[in-house]
Write an enzyme that holds these catalytic residues in place. Structure first.
Site, short mmCIF file in Angstrom:
data_model
loop_
_atom_site.label_atom_id
_atom_site.label_comp_id
_atom_site.label_asym_id
_atom_site.label_seq_id
_atom_site.Cartn_x
_atom_site.Cartn_y
_atom_site.Cartn_z
N ASP A 136 32.09 40.52 30.14
CA ASP A 136 33.35 41.22 30.43
C ASP A 136 33.18 42.70 30.09
O ASP A 136 32.63 43.06 29.05
CB ASP A 136 34.47 40.61 29.56
N ASN A 188 43.75 32.51 31.94
CA ASN A 188 45.09 32.99 32.27
C ASN A 188 45.41 32.71 33.74
O ASN A 188 44.55 32.90 34.61
CB ASN A 188 45.19 34.50 32.02
N GLN A 222 47.31 37.35 33.49
CA GLN A 222 46.20 37.41 34.44
C GLN A 222 46.28 38.73 35.20
O GLN A 222 47.32 39.07 35.75
CB GLN A 222 46.26 36.24 35.43
N HIS A 225 39.13 32.69 36.34
CA HIS A 225 38.06 33.01 35.39
C HIS A 225 38.35 32.43 34.02
O HIS A 225 39.50 32.38 33.60
CB HIS A 225 37.82 34.52 35.30
N PHE A 226 37.30 32.00 33.37
CA PHE A 226 37.37 31.51 31.99
C PHE A 226 36.73 32.56 31.10
O PHE A 226 35.58 32.94 31.30
CB PHE A 226 36.61 30.19 31.85
N HIS A 227 37.50 33.03 30.12
CA HIS A 227 36.95 33.94 29.11
C HIS A 227 36.30 33.10 28.00
O HIS A 227 36.93 32.17 27.49
CB HIS A 227 38.06 34.75 28.43
P1 5GP Z 1 42.55 38.57 32.90
O1 5GP Z 1 43.52 39.42 32.13
O2 5GP Z 1 42.81 38.62 34.38
O3 5GP Z 1 42.48 37.16 32.36
O4 5GP Z 1 41.14 39.19 32.60
C1 5GP Z 1 40.39 39.94 33.52
C2 5GP Z 1 39.15 40.40 32.78
O5 5GP Z 1 38.26 40.96 33.74
C3 5GP Z 1 39.42 41.49 31.73
O6 5GP Z 1 39.00 41.02 30.46
C4 5GP Z 1 38.61 42.68 32.23
O7 5GP Z 1 38.00 43.41 31.18
C5 5GP Z 1 37.58 42.05 33.15
N1 5GP Z 1 37.15 42.90 34.23
C6 5GP Z 1 37.95 43.55 35.12
N2 5GP Z 1 37.22 44.25 35.98
C7 5GP Z 1 35.91 44.04 35.65
C8 5GP Z 1 34.67 44.51 36.19
O8 5GP Z 1 34.61 45.28 37.15
N3 5GP Z 1 33.54 44.08 35.59
C9 5GP Z 1 33.56 43.23 34.53
N4 5GP Z 1 32.39 42.85 34.00
N5 5GP Z 1 34.71 42.76 33.98
C10 5GP Z 1 35.88 43.18 34.55
#
Ligand code: 5GP
Length: 136
Positions: A30, A86, A93, A99-101
């Site tokens: 991330d 999320n 989200q 996506h899974f963190h």
């Molecule tokens: P969400 O809030 O949708 O669950 O998390 C999206 C995640 O994607 C965030 O933690 C953010 O840092 C990550 N993210 C967004 N854009 C990029 C990107 O261009 N490259 C990478 N490696 N991570 C990204």
């Protein structure tokens, strides 16, 4: 379904620090890590939320997710971690591609959770469980 930045990462049009790939799954670091080793595991199928994901992609993610968790723990030395997933803007989200963190926990670094459990009504719970079971 509109395409997100994650589809472009899967295709290699946007660079990423890839940690795993197979025909259905892609995983990478991330870019805004909550802690060292914060990793995203995504299906190649561009479903926006988990409820929209096919059984095939779900199975592929489920098969590999624990292995990637073990790899993150081994590489970072983390003894604890959270898996966060999320769905929808109200649930934080931002990128509308499933996506899974995987978020290693190091003391205060990692996922902070504001968990506020409420009371449980057994009569209402029984009715709700019946409704959910019927919908599965
Ligand atoms: P969400 O809030 O949708 O669950 O998390 C999206 C995640 O994607 C965030 O933690 C953010 O840092 C990550 N993210 C967004 N854009 C990029 C990107 O261009 N490259 C990478 N490696 N991570 C990204």
């Amino acid at each position: 379904m509109s395409e997100t930045i994650f589809s472009r990462i899967i295709r290699g049009e946007i660079p990423s620090h890839k940690v795993y790939e197979d025909d259905k799954v892609f995983a990478f670091l991330d870019i805004g890590p909550l802690s060292q080793g914060h990793t995203l595991v995504i299906p190649k199928e561009p479903a926006a939320t988990l409820d929209q994901l096919s059984d095939e992609s779900s199975a592929a993610i489920g098969r590999i997710l624990p292995r990637i968790c073990r790899a993150v723990m081994k590489a970072t030395g983390a003894a604890s971690f959270n898996v966060l997933q999320n769905n929808g803007k109200d649930a934080h989200q931002v990128v509308m591609h499933v996506h899974f963190h995987i978020i290693p926990k190091f003391g205060p670094r990692g996922l902070e959770i504001d968990w506020n459990p409420g009371p449980f009504d057994h009569a209402a719970g029984a009715e709700l469980a019946r409704k959910i079971a019927a919908a599965v």
